[in-house]
Design a protein around this motif. Structure first.
Motif, short mmCIF file in Angstrom:
data_model
loop_
_atom_site.label_atom_id
_atom_site.label_comp_id
_atom_site.label_asym_id
_atom_site.label_seq_id
_atom_site.Cartn_x
_atom_site.Cartn_y
_atom_site.Cartn_z
N PHE A 128 0.83 -1.21 0.00
CA PHE A 128 0.00 0.00 0.00
C PHE A 128 0.86 1.26 0.00
CE2 PHE A 128 -3.12 -3.06 1.41
CZ PHE A 128 -4.30 -2.61 0.84
N GLY A 129 2.18 1.10 -0.09
CA GLY A 129 3.08 2.25 -0.16
C GLY A 129 3.70 2.66 1.15
N ALA A 130 3.50 1.88 2.23
CA ALA A 130 4.11 2.22 3.53
C ALA A 130 5.61 2.05 3.47
CB ALA A 130 3.52 1.33 4.62
N ASN A 131 6.33 2.95 4.11
CA ASN A 131 7.79 2.91 4.15
C ASN A 131 8.29 2.62 5.56
OD1 ASN A 131 8.24 3.62 1.38
ND2 ASN A 131 7.72 5.73 1.90
N PHE A 132 9.37 1.87 5.66
CA PHE A 132 10.01 1.60 6.93
C PHE A 132 10.98 2.73 7.23
CE2 PHE A 132 13.48 -0.16 9.41
CZ PHE A 132 12.81 -0.76 10.45
N GLU A 133 10.77 3.45 8.34
CA GLU A 133 11.53 4.67 8.60
C GLU A 133 12.77 4.46 9.48
OE1 GLU A 133 10.93 7.44 7.16
OE2 GLU A 133 8.98 7.00 6.28
N GLY A 134 12.69 3.56 10.45
CA GLY A 134 13.73 3.48 11.48
C GLY A 134 14.76 2.41 11.23
N SER A 135 15.52 2.10 12.30
CA SER A 135 16.58 1.10 12.26
C SER A 135 15.98 -0.30 12.22
CB SER A 135 17.48 1.25 13.49
OG SER A 135 18.27 0.10 13.67
N ILE A 136 16.41 -1.09 11.24
CA ILE A 136 15.92 -2.47 11.14
C ILE A 136 16.36 -3.28 12.36
CG2 ILE A 136 16.08 -4.61 9.82
CD1 ILE A 136 16.34 -2.93 7.30
N LEU A 137 17.60 -3.09 12.79
CA LEU A 137 18.12 -3.82 13.95
C LEU A 137 17.34 -3.50 15.21
CD1 LEU A 137 20.23 -5.74 15.13
CD2 LEU A 137 21.74 -3.77 15.44
N LEU A 138 17.03 -2.21 15.41
CA LEU A 138 16.26 -1.81 16.58
C LEU A 138 14.84 -2.37 16.51
CD1 LEU A 138 15.93 -0.23 19.19
CD2 LEU A 138 15.56 1.85 17.84
N GLY A 139 14.25 -2.33 15.33
CA GLY A 139 12.91 -2.88 15.17
C GLY A 139 12.87 -4.37 15.46
N LEU A 140 13.86 -5.11 14.95
CA LEU A 140 13.93 -6.55 15.22
C LEU A 140 14.16 -6.83 16.70
CD1 LEU A 140 15.99 -7.87 12.16
CD2 LEU A 140 13.58 -8.29 12.66
N SER A 141 14.95 -5.99 17.36
CA SER A 141 15.21 -6.17 18.80
C SER A 141 13.91 -6.03 19.59
CB SER A 141 16.24 -5.14 19.29
OG SER A 141 17.47 -5.30 18.62
N ILE A 142 13.10 -5.04 19.23
CA ILE A 142 11.81 -4.84 19.92
C ILE A 142 10.89 -6.03 19.67
CG2 ILE A 142 9.75 -3.39 20.03
CD1 ILE A 142 11.61 -1.01 19.26
N VAL A 143 10.87 -6.52 18.43
CA VAL A 143 10.04 -7.67 18.11
C VAL A 143 10.47 -8.90 18.92
CG1 VAL A 143 9.44 -9.33 16.29
CG2 VAL A 143 9.39 -6.88 15.81
N LEU A 144 11.78 -9.15 19.02
CA LEU A 144 12.27 -10.31 19.77
C LEU A 144 12.00 -10.17 21.26
CD1 LEU A 144 15.65 -11.07 17.96
CD2 LEU A 144 13.53 -12.38 17.86
N LEU A 145 12.15 -8.97 21.80
CA LEU A 145 11.81 -8.75 23.21
C LEU A 145 10.32 -8.97 23.44
CD1 LEU A 145 13.93 -5.56 24.04
CD2 LEU A 145 14.24 -7.84 25.01
N SER A 146 9.51 -8.57 22.47
CA SER A 146 8.06 -8.79 22.58
C SER A 146 7.73 -10.28 22.56
CB SER A 146 7.33 -8.08 21.42
OG SER A 146 7.60 -6.70 21.42
N ILE A 147 8.40 -11.03 21.70
CA ILE A 147 8.16 -12.47 21.62
C ILE A 147 8.56 -13.15 22.91
CG2 ILE A 147 8.84 -14.60 20.45
CD1 ILE A 147 9.10 -12.97 17.87
#
Length: 257
Positions: A128-147
């Motif tokens: 739909f045209g959404a762009n990823f703005e931030g750090s991929i590593l930081l985003g993955l870290s938050i996802v793993l902490l959430s899991i």
């Protein structure tokens, strides 16, 4: 190496069982996509945003509140209950499997599912045209902490409170849905009164949601998210420790049955 081999063995067994059933994986794919589309269209209409902007805001909340919550928390509760009903836990008594390896095996299995859901959600958002703005590593870290946090809570609920398959939905609804609403997964936290915001600061889902939205929609850096990251790191560590104690207690209870 012992812990690593045990962890991989547990994760592999859980994933093979899920692949055989398939239905759970299909539902865990359909549900977050439907929630993403609903949230995106509602945000675009009510906030007068383009679909790309709406998807950038909706995708993080959908991932945390719909995808990871039900697959990692609800899924880990269901996994432990299924192990108990299938008498798998009885066989653990005669094996040298440690509680840490068992918890980490469940974490690795549901991490694979969570990462797959993350890729699916953001693939649809990107279409739909959404762009990823931030750090991929930081985003993955938050996802793993959430899991880790979700699996930890689900592991504790599954070992201590759930005894039958019928208990799973009741536990997830009773403990999870209020936390999801309070965490901003379905309603923006900007609508919350001050009293609810103060209470939300003790809710891990609130920190997951806020951190992921700020990173992936607004491009915030690690230093700007310290309160959220510190809370999630502390909560995840507590869940791992509590999960180990829950495993030991579960084994002692099962031996008496």
């Amino acid at each position: 190496m012992k812990y690593w081999d045990e962890t991989l063995a547990v994760a592999q067994r859980i994933l093979i069982e899920l692949l055989r059933r398939r239905r759970s994986l299909v539902f865990w794919s359909i549900f977050p996509l439907s929630v993403l589309l609903l949230n995106g269209y509602i945000l675009a209409e009510r906030a007068q945003l383009t679909m790309a902007e709406a998807m950038e805001l909706a995708a993080p909340s959908t991932l945390v509140g719909a995808a990871l919550f039900f697959s990692c928390l609800g899924g880990s509760v269901a996994t432990v209950v299924a192990e108990r009903e299938q008498q798998t836990l009885k066989r653990l008594f005669i094996s040298p499997l440690s509680g840490t390896s068992y918890f980490l095996g469940i974490f690795v299995a549901h991490s694979c599912i969570g990462i797959g859901q993350m890729l699916l959600v953001y693939a649809i958002a990107s279409s739909f045209g959404a762009n990823f703005e931030g750090s991929i590593l930081l985003g993955l870290s938050i996802v793993l902490l959430s899991i880790i946090s979700y699996v930890g809570v689900g592991f504790i609920l599954g070992t201590q409170l759930a005894r039958r398959t019928e208990d799973v939905n009741a536990l997830v609804a009773a403990f999870g849905v209020p936390l999801l609403i309070l965490g901003g997964a379905f309603l923006p936290t900007s609508l919350f009164p001050e009293t609810l915001l103060e209470i939300a600061n003790f809710n891990p889902i609130y920190h997951m949601n806020e951190a992921l939205v700020e990173v992936w929609a607004n491009g915030k850096a690690w230093s700007e998210l310290n309160p959220h990251i510190e809370f999630l790191c502390g909560f995840a560590a507590i869940m791992v420790i509590a999960g180990w104690f829950s495993y030991r207690r579960m084994l002692s209870v099962e031996r008496r049955l």
